[in-house]
Design a protein around this motif. Structure first.
Motif, PDB file in Angstrom:
ATOM      1  N   GLU A   1       0.808  -1.220   0.000  1.00 48.51           N
ATOM      2  CA  GLU A   1       0.000   0.000   0.000  1.00 48.51           C
ATOM      3  C   GLU A   1       0.841   1.270   0.000  1.00 48.51           C
ATOM      4  O   GLU A   1       0.391   2.326  -0.439  1.00 48.51           O
ATOM      5  CB  GLU A   1      -0.943   0.015   1.216  1.00 48.51           C
ATOM      6  N   ASN A   2       2.058   1.173   0.533  1.00 47.21           N
ATOM      7  CA  ASN A   2       2.907   2.371   0.621  1.00 47.21           C
ATOM      8  C   ASN A   2       3.857   2.491  -0.567  1.00 47.21           C
ATOM      9  O   ASN A   2       4.774   3.308  -0.567  1.00 47.21           O
ATOM     10  CB  ASN A   2       3.677   2.388   1.948  1.00 47.21           C
ATOM     11  N   LYS A   3       3.646   1.665  -1.565  1.00 51.10           N
ATOM     12  CA  LYS A   3       4.425   1.768  -2.805  1.00 51.10           C
ATOM     13  C   LYS A   3       3.491   2.113  -3.956  1.00 51.10           C
ATOM     14  O   LYS A   3       2.334   1.699  -3.953  1.00 51.10           O
ATOM     15  CB  LYS A   3       5.159   0.451  -3.108  1.00 51.10           C
ATOM     16  N   THR A   4       4.015   2.833  -4.933  1.00 52.57           N
ATOM     17  CA  THR A   4       3.210   3.179  -6.099  1.00 52.57           C
ATOM     18  C   THR A   4       3.012   1.957  -6.983  1.00 52.57           C
ATOM     19  O   THR A   4       3.634   0.904  -6.767  1.00 52.57           O
ATOM     20  CB  THR A   4       3.900   4.263  -6.956  1.00 52.57           C
ATOM     21  N   VAL A   5       2.170   2.122  -7.989  1.00 50.57           N
ATOM     22  CA  VAL A   5       1.943   1.065  -8.972  1.00 50.57           C
ATOM     23  C   VAL A   5       3.284   0.633  -9.577  1.00 50.57           C
ATOM     24  O   VAL A   5       3.599  -0.565  -9.620  1.00 50.57           O
ATOM     25  CB  VAL A   5       0.989   1.597 -10.079  1.00 50.57           C
ATOM     26  N   TYR A   6       4.057   1.626 -10.028  1.00 51.69           N
ATOM     27  CA  TYR A   6       5.361   1.316 -10.637  1.00 51.69           C
ATOM     28  C   TYR A   6       6.233   0.534  -9.656  1.00 51.69           C
ATOM     29  O   TYR A   6       6.810  -0.497  -9.993  1.00 51.69           O
ATOM     30  CB  TYR A   6       6.068   2.612 -11.063  1.00 51.69           C
ATOM     31  N   GLU A   7       6.290   1.044  -8.410  1.00 53.68           N
ATOM     32  CA  GLU A   7       7.180   0.426  -7.412  1.00 53.68           C
ATOM     33  C   GLU A   7       6.725  -0.984  -7.035  1.00 53.68           C
ATOM     34  O   GLU A   7       7.565  -1.852  -6.768  1.00 53.68           O
ATOM     35  CB  GLU A   7       7.237   1.304  -6.158  1.00 53.68           C
ATOM     36  N   ASN A   8       5.408  -1.231  -7.015  1.00 57.09           N
ATOM     37  CA  ASN A   8       4.919  -2.567  -6.701  1.00 57.09           C
ATOM     38  C   ASN A   8       5.446  -3.589  -7.703  1.00 57.09           C
ATOM     39  O   ASN A   8       5.842  -4.688  -7.332  1.00 57.09           O
ATOM     40  CB  ASN A   8       3.387  -2.585  -6.699  1.00 57.09           C
ATOM     41  N   VAL A   9       5.420  -3.205  -8.977  1.00 56.75           N
ATOM     42  CA  VAL A   9       5.860  -4.141 -10.014  1.00 56.75           C
ATOM     43  C   VAL A   9       7.385  -4.236 -10.025  1.00 56.75           C
ATOM     44  O   VAL A   9       7.956  -5.334 -10.104  1.00 56.75           O
ATOM     45  CB  VAL A   9       5.306  -3.716 -11.393  1.00 56.75           C
ATOM     46  N   ALA A  10       8.042  -3.080  -9.885  1.00 59.38           N
ATOM     47  CA  ALA A  10       9.515  -3.061  -9.886  1.00 59.38           C
ATOM     48  C   ALA A  10      10.069  -3.884  -8.723  1.00 59.38           C
ATOM     49  O   ALA A  10      11.060  -4.604  -8.880  1.00 59.38           O
ATOM     50  CB  ALA A  10      10.011  -1.614  -9.805  1.00 59.38           C
ATOM     51  N   PHE A  11       9.393  -3.806  -7.582  1.00 61.43           N
ATOM     52  CA  PHE A  11       9.856  -4.511  -6.381  1.00 61.43           C
ATOM     53  C   PHE A  11       9.939  -6.018  -6.606  1.00 61.43           C
ATOM     54  O   PHE A  11      10.877  -6.680  -6.152  1.00 61.43           O
ATOM     55  CB  PHE A  11       8.928  -4.184  -5.208  1.00 61.43           C
ATOM     56  N   ALA A  12       8.951  -6.543  -7.347  1.00 61.67           N
ATOM     57  CA  ALA A  12       8.958  -7.986  -7.629  1.00 61.67           C
ATOM     58  C   ALA A  12      10.215  -8.391  -8.408  1.00 61.67           C
ATOM     59  O   ALA A  12      10.714  -9.507  -8.262  1.00 61.67           O
ATOM     60  CB  ALA A  12       7.712  -8.372  -8.421  1.00 61.67           C
ATOM     61  N   MET A  13      10.718  -7.462  -9.223  1.00 59.55           N
ATOM     62  CA  MET A  13      11.935  -7.749  -9.986  1.00 59.55           C
ATOM     63  C   MET A  13      13.180  -7.512  -9.128  1.00 59.55           C
ATOM     64  O   MET A  13      14.157  -8.258  -9.212  1.00 59.55           O
ATOM     65  CB  MET A  13      11.981  -6.884 -11.253  1.00 59.55           C
TER      66      MET A  13
ATOM     67  N   MET B   1       0.813  -3.260 -20.972  1.00 60.38           N
ATOM     68  CA  MET B   1       0.138  -4.504 -21.365  1.00 60.38           C
ATOM     69  C   MET B   1      -1.133  -4.738 -20.536  1.00 60.38           C
ATOM     70  O   MET B   1      -2.138  -5.215 -21.065  1.00 60.38           O
ATOM     71  CB  MET B   1       1.117  -5.669 -21.202  1.00 60.38           C
ATOM     72  N   VAL B   2      -1.107  -4.404 -19.244  1.00 62.27           N
ATOM     73  CA  VAL B   2      -2.294  -4.636 -18.408  1.00 62.27           C
ATOM     74  C   VAL B   2      -3.240  -3.435 -18.407  1.00 62.27           C
ATOM     75  O   VAL B   2      -4.243  -3.420 -17.691  1.00 62.27           O
ATOM     76  CB  VAL B   2      -1.925  -5.011 -16.948  1.00 62.27           C
ATOM     77  N   GLY B   3      -2.926  -2.415 -19.216  1.00 63.16           N
ATOM     78  CA  GLY B   3      -3.840  -1.279 -19.351  1.00 63.16           C
ATOM     79  C   GLY B   3      -3.741  -0.250 -18.239  1.00 63.16           C
ATOM     80  O   GLY B   3      -4.732   0.392 -17.896  1.00 63.16           O
ATOM     81  N   LEU B   4      -2.547  -0.072 -17.692  1.00 60.69           N
ATOM     82  CA  LEU B   4      -2.393   0.893 -16.587  1.00 60.69           C
ATOM     83  C   LEU B   4      -1.450   2.047 -16.932  1.00 60.69           C
ATOM     84  O   LEU B   4      -0.924   2.710 -16.038  1.00 60.69           O
ATOM     85  CB  LEU B   4      -1.880   0.175 -15.335  1.00 60.69           C
ATOM     86  N   LYS B   5      -1.246   2.264 -18.224  1.00 67.67           N
ATOM     87  CA  LYS B   5      -0.394   3.384 -18.629  1.00 67.67           C
ATOM     88  C   LYS B   5      -0.977   4.677 -18.055  1.00 67.67           C
ATOM     89  O   LYS B   5      -2.188   4.895 -18.109  1.00 67.67           O
ATOM     90  CB  LYS B   5      -0.370   3.468 -20.159  1.00 67.67           C
ATOM     91  N   GLY B   6      -0.130   5.504 -17.460  1.00 70.84           N
ATOM     92  CA  GLY B   6      -0.609   6.752 -16.859  1.00 70.84           C
ATOM     93  C   GLY B   6      -0.895   6.639 -15.363  1.00 70.84           C
ATOM     94  O   GLY B   6      -1.110   7.633 -14.691  1.00 70.84           O
ATOM     95  N   LYS B   7      -0.910   5.413 -14.844  1.00 66.62           N
ATOM     96  CA  LYS B   7      -1.226   5.204 -13.413  1.00 66.62           C
ATOM     97  C   LYS B   7       0.032   4.880 -12.600  1.00 66.62           C
ATOM     98  O   LYS B   7      -0.069   4.507 -11.428  1.00 66.62           O
ATOM     99  CB  LYS B   7      -2.226   4.050 -13.263  1.00 66.62           C
ATOM    100  N   GLU B   8       1.194   5.009 -13.226  1.00 62.45           N
ATOM    101  CA  GLU B   8       2.446   4.576 -12.592  1.00 62.45           C
ATOM    102  C   GLU B   8       2.633   5.147 -11.195  1.00 62.45           C
ATOM    103  O   GLU B   8       3.114   4.472 -10.291  1.00 62.45           O
ATOM    104  CB  GLU B   8       3.666   4.994 -13.444  1.00 62.45           C
ATOM    105  N   LYS B   9       2.275   6.406 -11.020  1.00 62.66           N
ATOM    106  CA  LYS B   9       2.575   7.087  -9.746  1.00 62.66           C
ATOM    107  C   LYS B   9       1.452   6.958  -8.720  1.00 62.66           C
ATOM    108  O   LYS B   9       1.564   7.469  -7.611  1.00 62.66           O
ATOM    109  CB  LYS B   9       2.853   8.577 -10.020  1.00 62.66           C
ATOM    110  N   CYS B  10       0.357   6.277  -9.088  1.00 62.21           N
ATOM    111  CA  CYS B  10      -0.742   6.115  -8.136  1.00 62.21           C
ATOM    112  C   CYS B  10      -0.377   5.099  -7.055  1.00 62.21           C
ATOM    113  O   CYS B  10       0.401   4.172  -7.288  1.00 62.21           O
ATOM    114  CB  CYS B  10      -1.996   5.612  -8.849  1.00 62.21           C
ATOM    115  N   PHE B  11      -0.989   5.269  -5.901  1.00 66.88           N
ATOM    116  CA  PHE B  11      -0.882   4.270  -4.850  1.00 66.88           C
ATOM    117  C   PHE B  11      -2.105   3.346  -4.950  1.00 66.88           C
ATOM    118  O   PHE B  11      -3.156   3.769  -5.441  1.00 66.88           O
ATOM    119  CB  PHE B  11      -0.823   4.949  -3.479  1.00 66.88           C
ATOM    120  N   PRO B  12      -1.979   2.090  -4.489  1.00 63.00           N
ATOM    121  CA  PRO B  12      -3.099   1.153  -4.617  1.00 63.00           C
ATOM    122  C   PRO B  12      -4.418   1.720  -4.099  1.00 63.00           C
ATOM    123  O   PRO B  12      -5.469   1.517  -4.710  1.00 63.00           O
ATOM    124  CB  PRO B  12      -2.622  -0.054  -3.796  1.00 63.00           C
TER     125      PRO B  12
END
Ligand code: ADP
Ligand code: ADP
Length: 227
Positions: free
Chosen positions: A93-105, A125-136
Motif C-alpha cells: 500500500e505504501n508503494k506506487t503502482v510502478y514500485e509494486n511491479v519493480a519490487f517484484a523484480m 500490457m495490463v492497461g495501466l499506462k498513466g497510473k504509474e505514480k498512483c498508490f493502490p
C-alpha cells in the motif's frame, strides 16, 4: 507436459484429507479452471505447485522436475518460475503502482536497466499506462488486480496461478480481468485459475477441472463444460 500429478494425496497434520488420489496433467500453454465447493482442495492443490505444501503420497512434476524430491535450496527458483495472483490483490500500500511491479523484480536481483525497460511495458500490457505514480488506495478494484497481474508477470513465469482473482470484483470488471488473462494465455503463458464464478467459466470455453472432497470428479476439455 508442464505439470503432472500422480496419485497425489494430502493429509494435514490434523487428519483432514484435503486431496485424495489426484492425478492430472496440464500442458504448456493451457488455460485451466479449477472449480469446486469450498473445502474441495483447490488451494491445497495450488500450494503444492509452489511447494508451500508437500504431498503426503504421490508425485508431482513441474517441467519434468520432481517437486517432492526437490531440495530446499531449489525452491526459490521454482517459485520464481510462477506468477501468483490473489483474490485480495496483496499489493504494497505504501508503494506506487510502478514500485509494486519493480519490487517484484528487485527482490529476485533483476538489473536496474531491465526493470526500467520491463515495468512500463508490463503496465502498458495490463492497461495501466498513466497510473504509474498512483498508490493502490487510489485505484479501483479492477485496476488493483491489474497491478497484481503485472507483478505476477514481472519475472516472465512459465505459469500464472490465480486463486479467485475476480472474487472481489463486480461482473463487468471481472470480465475485463478475464479478457486480460486470456490475452496473457494467448501470448503463451499457462494459466491456472481457481474460481467459484460458474457463469464466467461457462462463457470461457476453456478446460475445467472439478474437485470435490479432494477428488477430481470432472475434467472437461475446452468448451465442454456445460456445453
Ligand atoms: P457449487 O457452488 O454449487 O458447489 P461449484 O461450481 O463450486 O458448485 O462446483 C462444481 C460443481 O459442478 C460440482 O458439484 C460438479 O459436480 C458440478 N458439475 C459436474 N459436471 C458439470 C457440468 N458438465 N456442468 C456444470 N457443472 C457440473
Ligand atoms: P478449497 O481451496 O477448495 O476451499 P482447501 O484446499 O483450502 O480447499 O481445503 C481443503 C480441506 O483441507 C478443507 O477441509 C480445509 O479445512 C483443510 N485444510 C486446508 N488447509 C489446512 C491446513 N493448513 N491444516 C489443516 N487443514 C487444512
Amino acid at each position: 507436459m508442464l505439470i503432472q500429478f500422480y496419485n497425489v494425496s494430502k493429509i494435514y497434520p490434523n487428519g483432514v484429507k484435503a486431496l485424495d488420489d489426484v492425478s492430472l496433467k496440464i500442458d504448456r500453454g493451457e488455460f485451466v479452471f479449477l472449480m469446486g465447493p469450498s473445502g474441495a482442495g483447490k488451494s491445497t492443490l495450488i500450494k503444492m505447485l509452489f511447494r508451500e505444501e508437500k504431498p503426503t503420497r504421490g508425485q508431482i512434476f513441474i517441467a519434468s522436475r520432481s517437486i517432492v524430491r526437490m531440495k530446499r535450496k531449489e525452491i526459490p527458483a521454482l517459485r520464481r518460475s510462477m506468477g501468483i495472483v490473489f483474490q485480495d490483490f496483496k499489493l504494497l500500500e505504501n508503494k506506487t503502482v510502478y514500485e509494486n511491479v519493480a519490487f517484484a523484480m528487485e527482490v529476485v536481483g533483476a538489473k536496474p536497466n531491465d526493470i526500467k525497460y520491463r515495468v512500463p511495458e508490463l503496465l502498458k500490457m495490463v492497461g495501466l499506462k498513466g497510473k504509474e505514480k498512483c498508490f493502490p488506495g487510489e485505484l479501483s478494484g479492477g485496476e488493483q488486480q491489474r497491478v497484481g497481474i503485472a507483478r505476477a508477470l514481472a519475472n516472465q513465469p512459465m505459469v500464472l496461478i490465480a486463486d479467485e482473482p475476480t472474487g472481489n470484483l463486480d461482473v463487468d470488471t471481472s470480465c475485463e480481468i478475464m479478457e486480460l488473462l486470456y490475452d496473457i494465455n494467448r501470448r503463451g503463458t499457462t494459466v491456472i485459475m481457481a474460481t467459484h464464478a460458474r457463469e464466467l467459466v461457462r462463457n470461457a470455453h476453456k478446460r475445467v477441472i472439478i474437485l470435490e472432497k479432494g477428488k477430481v470428479v470432472g475434467d472437461y476439455p475446452n468448451g465442454e463444460f456445460l456445453a
